[in-house]
Design an enzyme around this catalytic site. Sequence first.
Site, PDB file in Angstrom:
ATOM      1  N   GLY A  29       0.863  -1.187   0.000  1.00 64.41           N
ATOM      2  CA  GLY A  29       0.000   0.000   0.000  1.00 64.41           C
ATOM      3  C   GLY A  29       0.886   1.219   0.000  1.00 64.41           C
ATOM      4  O   GLY A  29       1.807   1.313  -0.800  1.00 64.41           O
ATOM      5  N   GLU A  30       0.652   2.117   0.923  1.00 63.42           N
ATOM      6  CA  GLU A  30       1.466   3.333   1.007  1.00 63.42           C
ATOM      7  C   GLU A  30       1.860   3.530   2.463  1.00 63.42           C
ATOM      8  O   GLU A  30       1.017   3.843   3.299  1.00 63.42           O
ATOM      9  CB  GLU A  30       0.667   4.517   0.448  1.00 63.42           C
ATOM     10  CG  GLU A  30       1.359   5.853   0.575  1.00 63.42           C
ATOM     11  CD  GLU A  30       2.810   5.838   0.102  1.00 63.42           C
ATOM     12  OE1 GLU A  30       3.087   5.420  -1.043  1.00 63.42           O
ATOM     13  OE2 GLU A  30       3.683   6.234   0.907  1.00 63.42           O
ATOM     14  N   SER A  31       3.147   3.347   2.736  1.00 63.88           N
ATOM     15  CA  SER A  31       3.603   3.320   4.124  1.00 63.88           C
ATOM     16  C   SER A  31       3.406   4.656   4.828  1.00 63.88           C
ATOM     17  O   SER A  31       3.120   4.687   6.032  1.00 63.88           O
ATOM     18  CB  SER A  31       5.076   2.919   4.174  1.00 63.88           C
ATOM     19  OG  SER A  31       5.860   3.810   3.406  1.00 63.88           O
ATOM     20  N   CYS A  61       6.175  -5.237   1.032  1.00 66.64           N
ATOM     21  CA  CYS A  61       6.318  -3.951   0.350  1.00 66.64           C
ATOM     22  C   CYS A  61       6.155  -2.797   1.353  1.00 66.64           C
ATOM     23  O   CYS A  61       7.014  -2.620   2.188  1.00 66.64           O
ATOM     24  CB  CYS A  61       5.366  -3.876  -0.832  1.00 66.64           C
ATOM     25  SG  CYS A  61       5.917  -2.704  -2.071  1.00 66.64           S
ATOM     26  N   ARG A  90      12.650   3.618   0.610  1.00 66.94           N
ATOM     27  CA  ARG A  90      11.365   3.641  -0.108  1.00 66.94           C
ATOM     28  C   ARG A  90      11.596   3.916  -1.598  1.00 66.94           C
ATOM     29  O   ARG A  90      12.510   4.634  -1.979  1.00 66.94           O
ATOM     30  CB  ARG A  90      10.451   4.735   0.441  1.00 66.94           C
ATOM     31  CG  ARG A  90       9.876   4.443   1.810  1.00 66.94           C
ATOM     32  CD  ARG A  90       9.023   5.599   2.302  1.00 66.94           C
ATOM     33  NE  ARG A  90       7.810   5.779   1.520  1.00 66.94           N
ATOM     34  CZ  ARG A  90       7.449   6.909   0.938  1.00 66.94           C
ATOM     35  NH1 ARG A  90       8.200   7.978   1.031  1.00 66.94           N
ATOM     36  NH2 ARG A  90       6.325   6.967   0.267  1.00 66.94           N
ATOM     37  N   ILE A 119       6.204  -3.476  -6.913  1.00 73.77           N
ATOM     38  CA  ILE A 119       5.343  -2.344  -7.266  1.00 73.77           C
ATOM     39  C   ILE A 119       5.770  -1.125  -6.446  1.00 73.77           C
ATOM     40  O   ILE A 119       5.512  -1.048  -5.255  1.00 73.77           O
ATOM     41  CB  ILE A 119       3.861  -2.680  -6.996  1.00 73.77           C
ATOM     42  CG1 ILE A 119       3.468  -3.962  -7.745  1.00 73.77           C
ATOM     43  CG2 ILE A 119       2.972  -1.516  -7.419  1.00 73.77           C
ATOM     44  CD1 ILE A 119       2.097  -4.504  -7.375  1.00 73.77           C
ATOM     45  N   ARG A 120       6.463  -0.207  -7.085  1.00 78.18           N
ATOM     46  CA  ARG A 120       7.071   0.928  -6.361  1.00 78.18           C
ATOM     47  C   ARG A 120       7.723   0.413  -5.077  1.00 78.18           C
ATOM     48  O   ARG A 120       7.489   0.909  -3.984  1.00 78.18           O
ATOM     49  CB  ARG A 120       6.032   2.012  -6.067  1.00 78.18           C
ATOM     50  CG  ARG A 120       6.070   3.094  -7.134  1.00 78.18           C
ATOM     51  CD  ARG A 120       5.375   4.393  -6.763  1.00 78.18           C
ATOM     52  NE  ARG A 120       4.243   4.238  -5.909  1.00 78.18           N
ATOM     53  CZ  ARG A 120       4.079   4.867  -4.741  1.00 78.18           C
ATOM     54  NH1 ARG A 120       4.978   5.727  -4.331  1.00 78.18           N
ATOM     55  NH2 ARG A 120       3.017   4.673  -4.029  1.00 78.18           N
ATOM     56  N   HIS A 156       5.330  -7.947  -3.639  1.00 80.64           N
ATOM     57  CA  HIS A 156       4.002  -8.499  -3.380  1.00 80.64           C
ATOM     58  C   HIS A 156       4.049  -9.989  -3.722  1.00 80.64           C
ATOM     59  O   HIS A 156       4.222 -10.343  -4.879  1.00 80.64           O
ATOM     60  CB  HIS A 156       2.949  -7.813  -4.265  1.00 80.64           C
ATOM     61  CG  HIS A 156       2.631  -6.421  -3.829  1.00 80.64           C
ATOM     62  ND1 HIS A 156       1.440  -6.074  -3.238  1.00 80.64           N
ATOM     63  CD2 HIS A 156       3.353  -5.284  -3.887  1.00 80.64           C
ATOM     64  CE1 HIS A 156       1.437  -4.795  -2.952  1.00 80.64           C
ATOM     65  NE2 HIS A 156       2.583  -4.278  -3.344  1.00 80.64           N
ATOM     66  N   GLU A 158       1.458 -11.997  -3.238  1.00 79.03           N
ATOM     67  CA  GLU A 158       0.076 -12.496  -3.299  1.00 79.03           C
ATOM     68  C   GLU A 158      -0.549 -12.341  -4.685  1.00 79.03           C
ATOM     69  O   GLU A 158      -1.657 -12.790  -4.911  1.00 79.03           O
ATOM     70  CB  GLU A 158      -0.790 -11.776  -2.246  1.00 79.03           C
ATOM     71  CG  GLU A 158      -1.228 -10.357  -2.604  1.00 79.03           C
ATOM     72  CD  GLU A 158      -0.143  -9.297  -2.437  1.00 79.03           C
ATOM     73  OE1 GLU A 158       1.027  -9.645  -2.213  1.00 79.03           O
ATOM     74  OE2 GLU A 158      -0.492  -8.103  -2.582  1.00 79.03           O
TER      75      GLU A 158
HETATM   76  N1  GLN Z   1       5.999   2.956  -2.388  1.00 82.22           N
HETATM   77  C1  GLN Z   1       5.113   2.507  -1.353  1.00 82.22           C
HETATM   78  C2  GLN Z   1       5.498   3.115  -0.007  1.00 82.22           C
HETATM   79  O1  GLN Z   1       6.385   3.864   0.098  1.00 82.22           O
HETATM   80  C3  GLN Z   1       5.074   0.992  -1.269  1.00 82.22           C
HETATM   81  C4  GLN Z   1       4.423   0.404  -2.487  1.00 82.22           C
HETATM   82  C5  GLN Z   1       3.778  -0.928  -2.255  1.00 82.22           C
HETATM   83  O2  GLN Z   1       3.491  -1.321  -1.118  1.00 82.22           O
HETATM   84  N2  GLN Z   1       3.475  -1.617  -3.328  1.00 82.22           N
HETATM   85  O3  GLN Z   1       4.912   2.820   0.981  1.00 82.22           O
END
Ligand code: GLN
Length: 186
Positions: A29-31, A61, A90, A119-120, A156, A158
């Site tokens: 997600g987005e930390s 992630c 990150r 993913i990012r 990821h 999953e």
């Molecule tokens: N770039 C996101 C972050 O900094 C992490 C991306 C992800 O969980 N797929 O949290």
Amino acid sequence: MLEELGAHVREVRLPAHLEGLNGIVIPGGESSVMDKLLRIFNLYEPLRDALAAGLPVLGTCAGLIMLASELEDGIKGQESLGVLDVTVRRNAFGSQVDSYETDVAITGVSGPPLRVAFIRAPLVTRVGPEVEVIATLPGGEVVGVRQGTALGVAFHPEITGDDRLHRVFVETVRQAGFSVATLQTA
Ligand code: GLN
């Protein structure tokens, strides 16, 4: 995926949801948002305490970022839970368009390498003495670590439907036999 492996699953959004848990997944997600929400909903401290007491955790992630003891390239004021003695950078692969799938061999996961998605994604840039590296990329970059009952991966696991890493986690939870006892949520 966890339910298919026989686990009982619930979402954790509030401190009370931690009660009785035997393990927790901090997903992608987005930390920076997770960090803010943990504080807004008073979940930061009880979660950190449960993890420090040994609650098994799988961080994937953004979840890996949350578990780190030190961050590079966090947003201003971003904190993490300090469960894994690692430094995590990150967005180490660039932006969303630099996301990709690849095969990664993971210590403890038997059979062929696991197909996973970056993913990012972050990277582990420092590994403490108590931390075991369980996955690397061909260039040697660290993308999976384990410290006791805490597992953290930069990808990821999953997305492609291969449940082997989840099996390792469920087995870790079973063996740990941990249960979050009454929490002080005041
Ligand atoms: N770039 C996101 C972050 O900094 C992490 C991306 C992800 O969980 N797929 O949290």
